[in-house]
Design a protein around this motif. Structure first.
Motif, PDB file in Angstrom:
ATOM      1  N   ARG A  46       1.227  -1.118   0.444  1.00 25.97           N
ATOM      2  CA  ARG A  46      -0.225  -0.228   0.024  1.00 25.97           C
ATOM      3  C   ARG A  46       0.524   1.396  -0.002  1.00 25.97           C
ATOM      4  O   ARG A  46      -0.005   2.440  -0.591  1.00 25.97           O
ATOM      5  CB  ARG A  46      -0.802   0.277   1.399  1.00 25.97           C
ATOM      6  N   LEU A  47       2.390   1.342   0.663  1.00 27.75           N
ATOM      7  CA  LEU A  47       3.376   2.748   0.346  1.00 27.75           C
ATOM      8  C   LEU A  47       3.023   2.725  -0.681  1.00 27.75           C
ATOM      9  O   LEU A  47       3.235   3.633  -1.505  1.00 27.75           O
ATOM     10  CB  LEU A  47       3.918   1.526   1.482  1.00 27.75           C
ATOM     11  N   ASP A  48       3.006   1.675  -1.287  1.00 30.73           N
ATOM     12  CA  ASP A  48       3.948   1.988  -3.367  1.00 30.73           C
ATOM     13  C   ASP A  48       3.764   0.701  -4.104  1.00 30.73           C
ATOM     14  O   ASP A  48       5.081  -0.172  -3.865  1.00 30.73           O
ATOM     15  CB  ASP A  48       4.534   2.774  -3.686  1.00 30.73           C
ATOM     16  N   PRO A  49       2.732   0.276  -4.644  1.00 28.37           N
ATOM     17  CA  PRO A  49       3.299  -0.738  -5.527  1.00 28.37           C
ATOM     18  C   PRO A  49       4.058  -0.925  -6.578  1.00 28.37           C
ATOM     19  O   PRO A  49       5.061  -2.416  -6.771  1.00 28.37           O
ATOM     20  CB  PRO A  49       1.659  -1.189  -6.168  1.00 28.37           C
ATOM     21  N   VAL A  50       4.802  -0.368  -6.968  1.00 26.37           N
ATOM     22  CA  VAL A  50       5.354  -0.554  -7.948  1.00 26.37           C
ATOM     23  C   VAL A  50       6.531  -0.232  -7.127  1.00 26.37           C
ATOM     24  O   VAL A  50       7.425  -1.368  -8.191  1.00 26.37           O
ATOM     25  CB  VAL A  50       5.544   1.290  -9.131  1.00 26.37           C
ATOM     26  N   LEU A  51       6.892   0.555  -6.367  1.00 27.30           N
ATOM     27  CA  LEU A  51       8.131   0.298  -5.830  1.00 27.30           C
ATOM     28  C   LEU A  51       8.436  -1.027  -5.055  1.00 27.30           C
ATOM     29  O   LEU A  51       9.277  -1.914  -5.359  1.00 27.30           O
ATOM     30  CB  LEU A  51       8.353   1.294  -4.523  1.00 27.30           C
ATOM     31  N   TRP A  52       7.844  -1.164  -4.478  1.00 30.26           N
ATOM     32  CA  TRP A  52       7.631  -3.407  -3.810  1.00 30.26           C
ATOM     33  C   TRP A  52       8.031  -3.557  -4.377  1.00 30.26           C
ATOM     34  O   TRP A  52       8.904  -4.462  -4.467  1.00 30.26           O
ATOM     35  CB  TRP A  52       6.179  -3.158  -3.624  1.00 30.26           C
ATOM     36  N   ARG A  53       7.550  -3.732  -6.262  1.00 36.37           N
ATOM     37  CA  ARG A  53       7.679  -5.048  -7.361  1.00 36.37           C
ATOM     38  C   ARG A  53       9.386  -4.341  -7.827  1.00 36.37           C
ATOM     39  O   ARG A  53      10.477  -4.812  -7.712  1.00 36.37           O
ATOM     40  CB  ARG A  53       6.708  -4.669  -8.136  1.00 36.37           C
ATOM     41  N   SER A  54       9.741  -3.136  -7.872  1.00 33.40           N
ATOM     42  CA  SER A  54      11.072  -3.085  -8.598  1.00 33.40           C
ATOM     43  C   SER A  54      12.554  -2.881  -7.554  1.00 33.40           C
ATOM     44  O   SER A  54      13.059  -3.336  -8.064  1.00 33.40           O
ATOM     45  CB  SER A  54      11.081  -1.423  -8.738  1.00 33.40           C
ATOM     46  N   THR A  55      11.593  -2.997  -5.990  1.00 28.66           N
ATOM     47  CA  THR A  55      12.774  -2.704  -5.028  1.00 28.66           C
ATOM     48  C   THR A  55      12.913  -4.787  -4.530  1.00 28.66           C
ATOM     49  O   THR A  55      13.779  -4.739  -3.621  1.00 28.66           O
ATOM     50  CB  THR A  55      12.807  -2.618  -3.754  1.00 28.66           C
ATOM     51  N   ARG A  56      12.256  -5.877  -5.594  1.00 26.60           N
ATOM     52  CA  ARG A  56      12.630  -7.403  -4.908  1.00 26.60           C
ATOM     53  C   ARG A  56      11.907  -7.275  -3.486  1.00 26.60           C
ATOM     54  O   ARG A  56      12.080  -8.076  -3.046  1.00 26.60           O
ATOM     55  CB  ARG A  56      13.845  -7.501  -5.303  1.00 26.60           C
ATOM     56  N   HIS A  57      10.736  -6.304  -3.381  1.00 26.21           N
ATOM     57  CA  HIS A  57      10.068  -6.962  -1.773  1.00 26.21           C
ATOM     58  C   HIS A  57      10.988  -6.466  -0.785  1.00 26.21           C
ATOM     59  O   HIS A  57      11.048  -7.585  -0.110  1.00 26.21           O
ATOM     60  CB  HIS A  57       9.568  -8.006  -1.887  1.00 26.21           C
ATOM     61  N   ASN A  58      11.535  -5.644  -0.433  1.00 20.86           N
ATOM     62  CA  ASN A  58      12.467  -5.213  -0.407  1.00 20.86           C
ATOM     63  C   ASN A  58      12.291  -3.627   0.940  1.00 20.86           C
ATOM     64  O   ASN A  58      11.861  -2.727   0.287  1.00 20.86           O
ATOM     65  CB  ASN A  58      14.425  -5.190  -0.260  1.00 20.86           C
ATOM     66  N   PRO A  59      11.861  -4.563   1.854  1.00 20.86           N
ATOM     67  CA  PRO A  59      11.216  -2.809   2.948  1.00 20.86           C
ATOM     68  C   PRO A  59      12.560  -1.714   3.316  1.00 20.86           C
ATOM     69  O   PRO A  59      11.559  -0.366   3.849  1.00 20.86           O
ATOM     70  CB  PRO A  59      10.112  -3.267   4.163  1.00 20.86           C
ATOM     71  N   VAL A  60      12.731  -2.129   3.957  1.00 20.43           N
ATOM     72  CA  VAL A  60      13.976  -1.237   4.127  1.00 20.43           C
ATOM     73  C   VAL A  60      14.790  -0.254   2.910  1.00 20.43           C
ATOM     74  O   VAL A  60      14.637   0.706   3.090  1.00 20.43           O
ATOM     75  CB  VAL A  60      15.490  -2.047   4.387  1.00 20.43           C
ATOM     76  N   LEU A  61      14.890  -1.152   1.487  1.00 28.67           N
ATOM     77  CA  LEU A  61      14.847  -0.137   0.185  1.00 28.67           C
ATOM     78  C   LEU A  61      13.794   0.372  -0.200  1.00 28.67           C
ATOM     79  O   LEU A  61      14.393   2.286  -0.378  1.00 28.67           O
ATOM     80  CB  LEU A  61      15.437  -1.022  -0.580  1.00 28.67           C
ATOM     81  N   LYS A  64      13.451   3.848   1.631  1.00 30.16           N
ATOM     82  CA  LYS A  64      15.051   4.562   1.558  1.00 30.16           C
ATOM     83  C   LYS A  64      14.239   6.024   0.007  1.00 30.16           C
ATOM     84  O   LYS A  64      15.171   6.451  -0.274  1.00 30.16           O
ATOM     85  CB  LYS A  64      16.345   4.243   1.322  1.00 30.16           C
ATOM     86  N   ARG A  65      13.327   4.882  -0.763  1.00 29.14           N
ATOM     87  CA  ARG A  65      13.117   5.262  -1.794  1.00 29.14           C
ATOM     88  C   ARG A  65      11.637   6.325  -1.870  1.00 29.14           C
ATOM     89  O   ARG A  65      11.533   6.649  -3.213  1.00 29.14           O
ATOM     90  CB  ARG A  65      13.173   4.474  -2.718  1.00 29.14           C
ATOM     91  N   VAL A  66      11.144   5.730  -0.897  1.00 27.24           N
ATOM     92  CA  VAL A  66       9.504   6.540  -1.657  1.00 27.24           C
ATOM     93  C   VAL A  66       9.579   7.683  -0.833  1.00 27.24           C
ATOM     94  O   VAL A  66      10.221   8.593  -0.264  1.00 27.24           O
ATOM     95  CB  VAL A  66       8.759   5.433  -0.111  1.00 27.24           C
TER      96      VAL A  66
END
Length: 871
Positions: A46-61, A64-66
């Protein structure tokens, strides 16, 4: 703008500021508990679906990018904040509640306070690339279940800068490898610090230099995972690369990695004040830890090697996952001499004595040094990972215990499992939870029988959930990978024409030749007819990596791709690139049938089929590994009947025909046998049984409980007993074994006779008297035993059991032992007599070389189940 290559570049990061209301996201992101909590995962999506995929499901990263604006908006979103508070509270409660272990062993002073679990790889989530396949997935699931059950477990592994390779295929199907760098600052790991705030550092001695090792920590629920790293400025470029790649490099790299894992791992724990009660070596990669722990005991207590070994091995558990000798790390003796040159002195051994610890035959100086054998010779507790694998392992290592019957070789088994909350599809989990009503799967993780509630789900509901998962799987295969390097072009399989309603068969595992990934291609015409049937279509989705050095495995992948291309079957066979945990979830949750066809006896356990079974997938497999004990006709299908074949080619022919027959006559007709509501009732019934019967058993919560009760707890008790009064028990056990070894050449049977001749009748007694020379040993230090069992016309023993004879009296040279046993059933029987060590100090221990059979030849016989009956 081009920058001169010699210009200095100052690098910096621009990171958003996490609003105070969202601070719990940071805590959740840095604890891998989130990886098996669907509500926690949902927070990051919910934070950012596209970013979730592009970071390979890495919440820590992600954090730092949202975009800052998105964070600011969510900080005002009352629903999001409420959900965040709920998830953060669950994490806190998970970490604080006592758990099964504390409840079950409250007040038990002998229970271990710390169990250290060593492994070369851990699969916890796809964004932390420190795993390659099944061993790592098993290890990761072990930690998750240990956290749920509340075991006092810590783990030790390596932090690889490049992890395992990423797989991509050329247009004609040849595997290529890419090794992207991991940025540890953007992973859920943190450096371990000393009390004065400095990073922890330990060193390990390699030829002519010391290598410095750093220590990192990851949180897996309540289980800390410590990771070792040599990529430090103070090391040479060569030594910095020791922890660069998992299973990379040559044999020298492997011994370097295993010295870091085993030796530096123990030293790192000592440095931060942790001295485990029990150490579990998950595979032989970490076996050098046994030498380091023995060396420490010698230095602290002034012991001999054998005295220190008894104390150390009492607390060591070794699990082998390898059913073939070729899968074991075996180093040339010269390489071991080079790398362990400084070790014999601290062990009070010479180099040949050290090398003997890694040899099945201690007298064969040409035998390589086996890490598995080192682990076995320094562990009181050893096991395989399925019932069949335990049997295979006892045969593999029988030479370590000459003349001990294979069934008595001290290697047990704990069948592998999977972590249900990691692998169970969320809609299915929610349906089962609803069906449970007031019972909660999450607050009683030790009670996996709750999965049987799936039987009460309406067929229509379960089938709808499964059909939706199959649709999602097909959609996943048609999606581009956002992390794929642009230079490699688009994903080759993304334009496939797979049918979301067709019978979908999955095959996903490491591509090694013994796993026979191409078996389904053997009769091309028969397969093509099945694949082109428009009325009852079937399709295969295949995935898996071959080790970069395994040309045979790569060839199997290419055969599948070329077959697909040659027959125009892009809409019926798809090979998914870069198999990992993310790909695996889609496959095991969406396939109808899970195919597995290794050569029998060569699959230690296998866990992918367990994941499919948990989600209602039906296994179709060779009776090997876990399926050999799990199979019944209510939950899946067996390829073959445990036959032994005259050649590999014959096996391939017979078993491929069996597979085709199952597909044609049973699997395909059953799948397409629908009622007027479109439901395949018989198929859905098997899905329910697969989940209800297999889910509770082939589950790491069961597995970890079994390790605790079968190994960890007894190991802690034995270790504590041997460590009392300054290791007096360990010294006494070593002294008894030394005395037994000194006297053993003179221990022998002088005379054996049976009371009476001819058959014994039911209700009668079998009476045997044996005169034995003990060569100065006391009757308390030995046991004279009879192995009794039925013997068929071919001389094969069945249902053999061991009975102790009773010492009746002695003269100056011999002791008389007698057996008086009732004859309960009819048939042909045999009895073989033997002498073995006895007494409380060696109870439960099989000492290599200390067994004497009546009638034993001067030279040891070939390994047999039981020596020939003598009466």
């Amino acid at each position: 703008m081009p920058i001169p290559h010699d210009a200095t570049t100052l690098r910096y990061e621009v990171e958003p500021t996490l609003p105070g209301a969202l601070q719990p996201l940071q805590t959740i992101a840095n604890n891998l508990w989130w990886s098996w909590q669907s509500d926690a995962v949902s927070l990051f999506i919910r934070l950012d679906p596209v970013l979730w995929r592009s970071t390979r499901h890495n919440p820590v990263l992600m954090l730092k990018r949202v975009p800052q604006q998105r964070l600011d908006d969510l900080a005002k979103d009352t629903q999001y904040l409420s959900d965040l508070e709920e998830v953060a509270g669950r994490l806190q409660r998970h970490r604080e509640r006592p758990g099964w272990f504390a409840d079950a062993h409250a007040g038990d002073s002998t229970a271990p306070k710390t169990i250290a679990y060593f492994c070369a790889e851990f699969a916890l989530t796809e964004s932390l690339r420190i795993y390659s396949g099944g061993l790592g997935v098993l290890a990761g699931d072990h930690l998750k279940s240990a956290s749920e059950l509340g075991l006092p477990l810590i783990a030790v592994g390596l932090l690889y800068r490049h992890g395992y390779f990423q797989q991509y295929l050329t247009p004609d199907g040849w595997q290529m490898e890419d090794r992207p760098t991991q940025d540890f600052d953007k992973l859920p790991v943190s450096p371990v610090l000393t009390e004065d705030g400095k990073p922890v550092r330990v060193s390990v001695r390699l030829p002519k230099r010391d290598v410095t090792v750093a220590l990192w920590r990851a949180e897996v629920g309540r289980v800390p995972l410590y990771l070792l790293d040599t990529d430090l400025r103070e090391n040479t470029p060569e030594d910095r690369r020791i922890t660069a790649q998992l299973y990379g490099g040559d044999m020298e790299t492997r011994i370097q990695q295993e010295m870091v894992l085993g030796i530096a791992g123990v030293r790192a724990l000592e440095t931060i004040g942790i001295r485990p009660d029990v150490c579990h070596m998950n595979e032989g990669h970490s076996a050098f830890l046994s030498l380091e722990r023995i060396r420490n005991l010698i230095a602290e207590h002034g012991l001999t090697f054998d005295q220190a070994r008894q104390a150390a091995m009492a607390s060591h558990v070794f699990t082998t996952h390898t059913p073939v000798p070729a899968g074991i790390d075996r180093f040339p003796a010269e390489l071991v001499r080079q790398y362990l040159a400084d070790y014999p002195e601290g062990l009070k051994l010479d180099m040949e004595g050290l090398l003997a610890l890694g040899r099945d035959d201690v007298f064969n100086k040409d035998e390589p040094f086996s890490m598995a054998t080192l682990a076995i010779r320094t562990s009181d507790w050893c096991n395989g990972v399925s019932a069949l694998h335990g049997e295979v392992s006892r045969g593999m290592w029988q030479r370590i215990w000459p003349n001990v019957p294979q069934r008595e070789v001290p290697i047990g088994h704990v069948t592998n499992g999977i972590h249900a909350n990691t692998w169970l599809a969320r809609p299915l989990a929610e349906a089962i939870d609803t069906q449970l009503g007031g019972r909660d799967r999450h607050t009683r993780p030790e009670d996996q029988e709750v999965l049987a509630a799936v039987r009460d789900l309406p067929d229509e509901q379960l089938w709808a959930i499964h059909e939706d998962r199959r649709h999602k799987l097909i959609g996943f295969t048609q999606r581009e990978d956002p992390a794929r390097p642009a230079r490699l072009g688009p994903v080759r399989h993304a334009d496939n024409d797979l049918d979301p309603a067709a019978l979908t068969i999955g095959f996903a595992r490491r591509f090694a030749t013994y796993k026979r990934g191409n078996l389904f291609l053997r009769d091309a015409d028969r397969l093509v007819r099945l694949l082109r049937d428009e009325d009852r279509p079937i399709q295969f989705i295949i995935a898996g990596k071959s080790h970069p050095a395994d040309g045979g495995g790569k060839d199997l992948i290419q055969q599948i791709v070329r077959f697909t291309q040659a027959h125009g079957l892009a809409g019926r066979i798809v090979f998914l690139e870069n198999y990992n945990m993310h790909v695996a979830r889609y496959l095991v949750q969406g396939c109808d049938v899970w195919l597995n066809n290794p050569r029998r006896g060569m699959e230690a356990s296998g866990t992918s089929g367990m994941k499919a079974a948990l989600n209602g997938g039906l296994n179709c497999s060779i009776l090997d590994g876990w399926w050999d004990e799990a199979y019944n006709d209510q939950v899946g299908w067996a390829i073959g009947y445990r036959e032994e074949h005259s050649s590999p080619d014959t096996a391939d022919e017979v078993e491929s025909r069996s597979l085709y027959a199952l597909l044609e006559n049973t699997i395909i007709p059953m799948f397409y046998d629908r009622d007027d509501r479109g439901i395949p009732r018989q198929w859905v019934g098997m899905m329910k049984e697969s989940i209800a019967q297999l889910g509770p058993v082939y589950n790491t919560n069961r597995m970890v409980r079994q390790y605790a009760e079968q190994y960890y707890l007894p190991a802690a008790v034995r270790q504590a007993k041997l460590s009392e009064e300054g290791l007096a028990g360990s010294v006494a056990r070593a002294a008894q074994i030394d005395a037994l070894r000194a006297a053993w050449p003179g221990v022998r049977f002088i005379h054996v006779q049976r009371d009476g001749e001819g058959p014994v009748h039911p209700g009668g007694r079998l009476r045997i008297a044996a005169d034995v020379t003990l060569n100065g040993l006391s009757t308390e230090s030995v046991r004279v035993q009879a192995v009794l069992g039925q013997v068929d016309a071919d001389g094969v023993w069945h249902d053999a059991r061991v009975l102790d004879l009773v010492a009746e009296g002695a003269d100056s040279h011999t002791t008389r032992y007698t057996l008086d046993h009732p004859a309960a059933s009819c048939g042909g029987f045999g009895v073989a007599l033997r002498v073995v060590p006895g007494g409380p100090m060696v109870q439960g221990v099989t000492v290599p070389g200390l067994i004497r059979w009546h009638g034993e030849r001067a030279t040891a016989p070939e390994p047999v189940d039981v020596p020939e009956p003598v009466l």
